[in-house]
Design a protein around this motif. Structure first.
Motif, PDB file in Angstrom:
ATOM      1  N   GLU A   1       0.839  -1.202   0.000  1.00  0.00           N
ATOM      2  CA  GLU A   1       0.000   0.000   0.000  1.00  0.00           C
ATOM      3  C   GLU A   1       0.873   1.250   0.000  1.00  0.00           C
ATOM      4  O   GLU A   1       1.989   1.245   0.517  1.00  0.00           O
ATOM      5  CB  GLU A   1      -0.894   0.019   1.247  1.00  0.00           C
ATOM      6  CG  GLU A   1      -1.856  -1.146   1.340  1.00  0.00           C
ATOM      7  CD  GLU A   1      -2.984  -1.067   0.333  1.00  0.00           C
ATOM      8  OE1 GLU A   1      -3.161   0.007  -0.283  1.00  0.00           O
ATOM      9  OE2 GLU A   1      -3.704  -2.074   0.162  1.00  0.00           O
TER      10      GLU A   1
ATOM     11  N   ASN B   1       0.523   4.144   4.986  1.00  0.00           N
ATOM     12  CA  ASN B   1       0.476   3.340   6.218  1.00  0.00           C
ATOM     13  C   ASN B   1       0.584   1.841   5.915  1.00  0.00           C
ATOM     14  O   ASN B   1      -0.265   1.046   6.319  1.00  0.00           O
ATOM     15  CB  ASN B   1      -0.814   3.649   6.990  1.00  0.00           C
ATOM     16  CG  ASN B   1      -1.017   5.152   7.171  1.00  0.00           C
ATOM     17  OD1 ASN B   1      -0.062   5.880   7.416  1.00  0.00           O
ATOM     18  ND2 ASN B   1      -2.251   5.615   7.035  1.00  0.00           N
TER      19      ASN B   1
ATOM     20  N   THR C   1       2.969  -2.748  10.847  1.00  0.00           N
ATOM     21  CA  THR C   1       2.424  -1.644  10.062  1.00  0.00           C
ATOM     22  C   THR C   1       3.146  -0.364  10.453  1.00  0.00           C
ATOM     23  O   THR C   1       3.355  -0.094  11.641  1.00  0.00           O
ATOM     24  CB  THR C   1       0.914  -1.483  10.291  1.00  0.00           C
ATOM     25  OG1 THR C   1       0.242  -2.680   9.864  1.00  0.00           O
ATOM     26  CG2 THR C   1       0.363  -0.302   9.509  1.00  0.00           C
TER      27      THR C   1
ATOM     28  N   ARG D   1      -7.226   3.669   3.853  1.00  0.00           N
ATOM     29  CA  ARG D   1      -6.020   3.469   4.649  1.00  0.00           C
ATOM     30  C   ARG D   1      -5.479   4.776   5.221  1.00  0.00           C
ATOM     31  O   ARG D   1      -4.639   4.772   6.117  1.00  0.00           O
ATOM     32  CB  ARG D   1      -4.927   2.796   3.812  1.00  0.00           C
ATOM     33  CG  ARG D   1      -5.261   1.384   3.386  1.00  0.00           C
ATOM     34  CD  ARG D   1      -4.025   0.677   2.878  1.00  0.00           C
ATOM     35  NE  ARG D   1      -3.018   0.524   3.925  1.00  0.00           N
ATOM     36  CZ  ARG D   1      -3.010  -0.453   4.821  1.00  0.00           C
ATOM     37  NH1 ARG D   1      -3.966  -1.354   4.834  1.00  0.00           N
ATOM     38  NH2 ARG D   1      -2.039  -0.519   5.717  1.00  0.00           N
TER      39      ARG D   1
END
Length: 534
Positions: A148, A151, A162, A275
């Motif tokens: 992604e 984050n 994460t 996100r």
């Protein structure tokens, strides 16, 4: 201390200096290797190649201090297979990773495993794309799958974690943290620094989307390609900006607006922006919502031509915005190497897993053997070996990286590796380089973007492509006269001898690289066995 003892100490020191440094000191003279790769970074979006779209001063530094390759290509223009070729030094049909669907055969021996065994400290940070436990690395922190932009989650030897922030910055933070805190200064190192950007869906950092959404970019010459003479091959692909680029997922029109418009392919962006934390989302909406509202007002009056241009501009704004982040962060790593006095003994490579279409032929994505996805950026610096600011036009491929790194490290490559070390070219010894042509094979069809299966051969002068499976079409391009590759001259009588010569070279390369119709049919059978095709 007595004079006699001092004298003995001096003699001992002299003898030590004559016998040379300790084994660890000698080992550290082997060059460090920094391999930098971005995902889907078109060579057209590096100013060392072409400065019409963006300035990339930090990536350009590698070429100014080293070598720029103008004929670097891939063997299979799709993400995971390209990475498998790089790691194994073997074509897709031999390493088994022919597409993004089939699993990677972990019995393959990779060059990081060999370097680790030879005493290199090894680390990987960023996007691998396949496999959650890469072999041959002392430490890794990699994105799961595509990863992604905001984050992101990372897979590590100690479990998943994460990290808050923007992915390109974070990958660099992780890399520099390892360099500063856990690098063993008694060993040479292999660092694989792998960016997710600029992969679809092109989400820039706040500092860049605020600037790049205000920019306008020149249109490519073939934006409105009609695919004449290539209707059943190029014309059947599903990656046209007008028809296939998704309004919401790709171009950031909020779902609430996109789904109210009479337009196909609006898709859904919720899974991406969800996100963002509240602060990130507020900044995002402040820029992208006004763009969407303006588009909704203008859309009823748009025709296909104006809509194509609008979508192209939005595509470029976000795609190039992500590259601005990559360039900044490459600069951070290069600065660190300079500051720590590591640059002099470090080979630095910048490349992409393949090329990408930035509106050429009306397209986004890659997959084809046509130039923009077949050609990949390659910039290499190696102080005291490569003459700075040199350009190399020999035909090289991502197949060659493994053997290059092994030779640099003094490691004998396995016989099954199929590339050729680039070291003679890096040293300016072109007379030792005898490759005339390169081989390509794309397998992932039927699948996303509907690019038909094909294989082919390219020299500096010509390119011959054979599309197969559900068609039987041949294409020939005169690369000097037709650099845009819009005129298929396979049926032109004037090129009959060229066709014959290229077909002969193609068969020779297929034998050399151990590809065959039997192997090709075997991979088609895998698709049938898995229910991907009937």
């Amino acid at each position: 201390m007595s004079p006699k003892f001092i004298g003995l100490a001096l003699v001992g020191a002299l003898l030590f200096s004559c016998t040379g440094p300790s084994p660890k000191k000698a080992e550290n003279k082997r060059p460090n290797i920094v391999f930098i790769m971005s995902d889907d970074h078109a060579y057209q979006a590096i100013s060392a190649y072409d400065d019409r779209l963006i300035q990339t001063p930090n990536i350009d530094r590698i070429a100014k201090e080293g070598m720029l390759f103008t004929n670097a290509t891939v063997t299979n223009s799709i993400c995971a297979p390209s990475r498998a070729v790089i790691l194994t030094g073997k074509h897709s049909h031999l390493n088994g990773k022919v597409d993004n669907r089939t699993p990677f055969d972990t019995t393959n021996v990779t060059f990081p495993q060999l370097l680790q065994k030879a005493g290199y400290q090894t680390a990987m940070f960023g996007k691998l794309h396949f496999g959650n436990n890469p072999k041959g690395f002392d430490e890794f922190k990699i994105l799961p799958g595509q990863g992604e932009y905001y984050n992101p989650k990372f897979i590590t030897q100690k479990g998943d974690t994460t990290v808050s922030g923007y992915v390109t910055d974070i990958i660099t933070d992780l890399t520099l943290d390892w360099m500063e805190k856990r690098r063993d200064t008694t060993k040479p190192f292999l660092l694989m620094y792998l960016h997710k950007a600029p992969h679809r869906s092109w989400m820039p950092a706040e500092r860049h989307y605020k600037a790049f959404t205000q920019k306008t970019f020149p249109l490519p010459e073939t934006l409105f390609d009609d695919y004449k003479s290539r209707e059943t091959t190029a014309g059947s692909a599903e990656m046209n900006i007008l028809r296939h680029m998704q309004l919401s997922y790709d171009l950031k029109i909020p779902d609430s607006i996109a789904k109210t418009l009479d337009i196909k392919n609006w898709n859904n962006i919720g899974n991406r922006v969800s996100r963002l934390d509240p602060e990130q989302r507020a900044a995002w909406d402040a820029v992208y919502d006004p763009i969407a509202e303006d588009f909704a007002r203008r859309f009823p009056e748009m025709n296909d031509s104006t809509l194509m241009v609008w979508k192209y501009q939005r595509y470029m704004q976000d795609y190039l915005g992500t590259i601005a982040g990559v360039d900044e962060n490459v600069g951070r790593l290069l600065d660190y190497l300079d500051e720590k006095k590591l640059s002099e003994n470090t080979l630095v490579v910048y490349t992409s897993d393949q090329g990408f279409y930035l509106g050429e032929h009306g397209w986004f994505d890659k997959r084809f053997m046509y130039n923009e996805s077949f050609k990949t950026p390659l910039l290499i610096k190696w102080p005291n070996v490569i003459t700075p600011n040199t350009t190399e036009d020999e035909m090289v491929q991502n197949l060659d990286f493994a053997q290059t790194f092994l030779e640099v490290a003094g490691v004998t490559p396995p016989e099954e590796m199929q590339g050729e070390s680039l070291v003679p070219l890096l040293k300016g010894e072109k007379e030792l380089w005898d490759r005339e042509a390169v081989y390509y094979h794309y397998y992932e069809y039927p699948a996303e973007h509907a690019v038909k299966r094909h294989y082919g051969i390219a020299t500096k002068e010509y390119k011959l492509i054979h599309f197969y499976y559900d068609v039987d079409k041949w294409e020939l391009y005169d690369r000097a006269k037709d650099p845009n590759e819009t005129n298929n001259v396979y049926e032109d009588p004037e090129y009959a001898q060229v066709v014959a010569d290229m077909k002969q070279k193609l068969e020779e390369l297929r034998k050399k690289y151990k590809d065959s119709d039997e192997l090709t049919n075997g991979y088609i059978q895998i698709y049938k066995d898995n229910g991907w095709i009937e």
